[in-house]
Motif scaffolding. Structure first.
Motif, PDB file in Angstrom:
ATOM      1  N   ALA A 188       2.161  33.475  36.187  1.00 52.55           N
ATOM      2  CA  ALA A 188       2.518  32.981  37.521  1.00 52.55           C
ATOM      3  C   ALA A 188       3.878  32.291  37.564  1.00 52.55           C
ATOM      4  O   ALA A 188       4.234  31.718  38.598  1.00 52.55           O
ATOM      5  N   SER A 225       8.542  37.831  34.251  1.00 54.70           N
ATOM      6  CA  SER A 225       8.384  36.443  34.677  1.00 54.70           C
ATOM      7  C   SER A 225       9.603  35.585  34.366  1.00 54.70           C
ATOM      8  O   SER A 225       9.833  34.570  35.023  1.00 54.70           O
ATOM      9  N   ARG A 277       6.764  36.243  41.971  1.00 55.90           N
ATOM     10  CA  ARG A 277       6.105  35.420  42.987  1.00 55.90           C
ATOM     11  C   ARG A 277       5.855  36.205  44.273  1.00 55.90           C
ATOM     12  O   ARG A 277       4.873  35.957  44.980  1.00 55.90           O
ATOM     13  N   ASN A 328       7.340  32.422  52.741  1.00 57.31           N
ATOM     14  CA  ASN A 328       7.436  33.707  52.049  1.00 57.31           C
ATOM     15  C   ASN A 328       8.270  34.730  52.817  1.00 57.31           C
ATOM     16  O   ASN A 328       8.284  35.914  52.458  1.00 57.31           O
TER      17      ASN A 328
END
Length: 254
Positions: A62, A79, A87, A116
């Motif tokens: 994450a 990542s 994300r 977002n």
């Protein structure tokens, strides 16, 4: 005629290592060359005792932690090299994910939709769909501080889904829930799987997920000690809990 190329996994962890310095200066390896994959339309259960490295692995996926070595990719995004891409493609839920007491579900989801990058029209449509799909209607406009732990956890799941990510990572999502709340949440996860989402789920409640996951990955001391379907791990008789203890004791080789 050549066959079409295989679809890459939605979540891919390759040779992942995470080390910390202990309070005495010694090196502690929380994750030890761990590899796993999760395909679209699949739920994979990540199992292990406390301290086995589950939460560390999920937090690396994450982008909340940086690995010492190895790679974690979500929908092809690394990542470390492209955390923003990860994300945008991932929803993250844990039992400790906070929901502000003063905000309603509708207010929280609207805020996260805008964060977002969704347009106002997209936010309105998406929030309405989540409230209906996750059965939040009866308390969508009630401050979260007046809700039960199960209701708050469903809001956490909705928040993770507001940008419609293809992959989800869930760390002990039913930990604070009663039997009814756990079943309802897991039914929702099955619905997401049926609609093509990839889900990596960590839990200590093996009985809850024994017949819900496509595959399981059992880890101990940061290493994979067994992996496979329930039938592959359990055999013709027995249960997942027994298979788990055999794996941790070294009775099953990964």
């Amino acid at each position: 005629m050549s066959s079409p190329p295989a679809t890459p996994p939605a979540i891919e962890v390759t040779d992942l290592v995470k080390e910390y310095r202990g309070s005495d200066g010694s090196l502690v390896r929380a994750v030890d060359h761990l590899s796993l994959t999760v395909a679209a339309g699949e739920i994979v259960g990540l199992l292990g005792a406390n301290g086995a490295g589950k939460t560390t692995t999920l937090r690396i996926i994450a982008t909340l932690l940086r690995p010492t070595a190895g790679h974690a990719r979500v929908c092809g995004f690394d990542s470390q090299a492209d955390p923003v891409g990860v994300r945008r493609s991932l929803g993250y839920v844990s039992a400790t994910t906070g929901v502000p007491d003063r905000l309603t579900a509708r207010e929280l989801l609207t805020s996260f939709g805008r964060l977002n990058g969704l347009t106002d029209a997209e936010v309105s449509s998406r929030v309405a769909w989540l409230i209906d799909t996750l059965a939040l209607t009866s308390y969508a406009d009630r401050p979260a501080g007046r809700l039960s732990s199960g209701q708050r956890q469903r809001i956490s799941l909705a928040r993770a889904l507001v940008h419609d990510p293809p992959a989800l990572v869930l760390d002990e999502p039913t930990n604070a829930l009663d039997v009814v709340g756990s079943r309802s949440l897991l039914d929702t996860l099955e619905h997401l799987r049926e609609n093509g989402h990839a889900l990596l789920l960590s839990t200590h409640r093996l009985h809850e997920i024994e017949h819900r996951c496509n595959r399981f990955v059992i880890i101990d001391a940061g290493r994979v000690v067994a992996a496979g379907t329930r039938s592959e791990l359990v055999g013709p008789t027995g249960d997942l809990e027994s298979a788990f203890f055999r794996a941790v004791a070294g009775g099953i080789s990964a």
